[in-house]
Design an enzyme around this catalytic site. Sequence first.
Site, PDB file in Angstrom:
ATOM      1  N   TYR A 108       0.850  -1.198   0.000  1.00  0.00           N
ATOM      2  CA  TYR A 108       0.000   0.000   0.000  1.00  0.00           C
ATOM      3  C   TYR A 108       0.886   1.248   0.000  1.00  0.00           C
ATOM      4  O   TYR A 108       1.841   1.334   0.773  1.00  0.00           O
ATOM      5  CB  TYR A 108      -0.909   0.010   1.237  1.00  0.00           C
ATOM      6  CG  TYR A 108      -1.690   1.311   1.384  1.00  0.00           C
ATOM      7  CD1 TYR A 108      -2.973   1.422   0.895  1.00  0.00           C
ATOM      8  CD2 TYR A 108      -1.103   2.434   1.987  1.00  0.00           C
ATOM      9  CE1 TYR A 108      -3.682   2.607   0.988  1.00  0.00           C
ATOM     10  CE2 TYR A 108      -1.795   3.628   2.080  1.00  0.00           C
ATOM     11  CZ  TYR A 108      -3.082   3.708   1.588  1.00  0.00           C
ATOM     12  OH  TYR A 108      -3.773   4.891   1.676  1.00  0.00           O
ATOM     13  N   GLU A 154      -3.499   7.639  -3.894  1.00  0.00           N
ATOM     14  CA  GLU A 154      -3.292   6.323  -3.287  1.00  0.00           C
ATOM     15  C   GLU A 154      -3.059   5.258  -4.362  1.00  0.00           C
ATOM     16  O   GLU A 154      -3.730   5.274  -5.388  1.00  0.00           O
ATOM     17  CB  GLU A 154      -4.566   6.006  -2.500  1.00  0.00           C
ATOM     18  CG  GLU A 154      -4.517   4.824  -1.594  1.00  0.00           C
ATOM     19  CD  GLU A 154      -5.883   4.627  -0.929  1.00  0.00           C
ATOM     20  OE1 GLU A 154      -6.062   5.083   0.206  1.00  0.00           O
ATOM     21  OE2 GLU A 154      -6.769   4.019  -1.562  1.00  0.00           O
TER      22      GLU A 154
END
Length: 381
Positions: A101, A189
């Site tokens: 992530y 993101e």
Amino acid sequence: MNIHEYQAKDILRAAGVPIPPGEIAHTAEEAEAIATKIGGMVVVKAQVHAGGRGKAGGVKLAKTPAEAKEIASKILGMQIKGLTVYTVLVTAAADIASEAYVGIILDRATKKPVFMVSPAGGIDIEEVAASTPEKILKLPVDTRYGLQPYQASELGFFLFDDVKKVRAASKIMMALYDTFMKNGCSLAEINPLVVTPAGEVVALDAKMSIDDNELDRHPELAALRDETAEEHSEVEARNANLTFIKLDGDVGCVVNGAGLAMATMDLVKYYGGSPANFLDIGGSSNPEKVVNALKIITEDPSVKVILFNIFGGITRTDDVANGIVTATKANPLKIPIVIRLTGTNEEIAMKILTENGFTASSDMDEAVMKAVELAKGGKAA
Ligand code: GDP
Ligand code: MN
């Protein structure tokens, strides 16, 4: 403003982030044609402004163009978290050895963009934060200097041991930071950032939110807005130049000025009620705004009562009163309305309202209490 995955990927790809090729489709046939063009395994992905599309069945692998067509026909029209899918992204599938992530958010507390990275990617980062917070590294960036190469390496080393992968990840961090700053993002993101069995580092998902206040200087980003993906009432309000946010309660609030709107919502809560929205008609004296505001609020079936709370400074309360009269003549109200007006031309406003069968007070507490009681189905005091 949120943009779609495919739009965010286009921006990141242009900044140098490795992303598999893909195109969007609005029909199953288009999806099949794209899959044929790409060749090999593809992923068909629902383009809606929601996370967790994978879990909801909105992300599916297809081995052949025929399968891509079949999957696309199922995903198109599907509902994910209340949003209808009108578009799918058909993209070359990657083999996954591991998922990480990588994200940047604008942190209001430190007033800095903050990197958050985790080797436990693919799943909800909130879940990782709650159960294994040690697997997340947070790194605030000083915008005067930007992301320094040593910081990008630090982030890379938190994800990988192998220097080659760390270098690839660091380059992606630099590109992500650059993209975040250039486009006025509040969030950018990549989840998952994957490593393929061949050791390549590739972004398979992308999410970007642009600060609404940046859109005037970024017309190219403003053009990416997809109104079909947004709350209908919020779209209508924006087009009418009203500041509107839909909430879960049942007291519809029409207020002038953001400060008074906040105070009104606080007071609704204080007296045991729950606001259905935040609506600011602004400082101008345009009866048209009142008409639009009433239209938008009464379209929401959960609204049980309308509360007007107007402080007349620049805003003339007689204009607001005229707006209320015009709007309710055109569309008679089916729910009660509570009006509180004070300030500029208050006497004239009261006269207009009384002559047209409305009651109004100049006391804010009294009006809010009354509205909360009416929303609960009780008789107004
Ligand atoms: P989200 O659920 O909305 O975050 O959608 P993602 O784009 O992140 O996809 C969800 C999951 O699908 C990912 O975490 C991957 O595990 C899987 N996935 C997405 N793209 C690919 C791909 O190209 N190949 C493979 N094997 N899995 C993928
Ligand atoms: Mn994802």
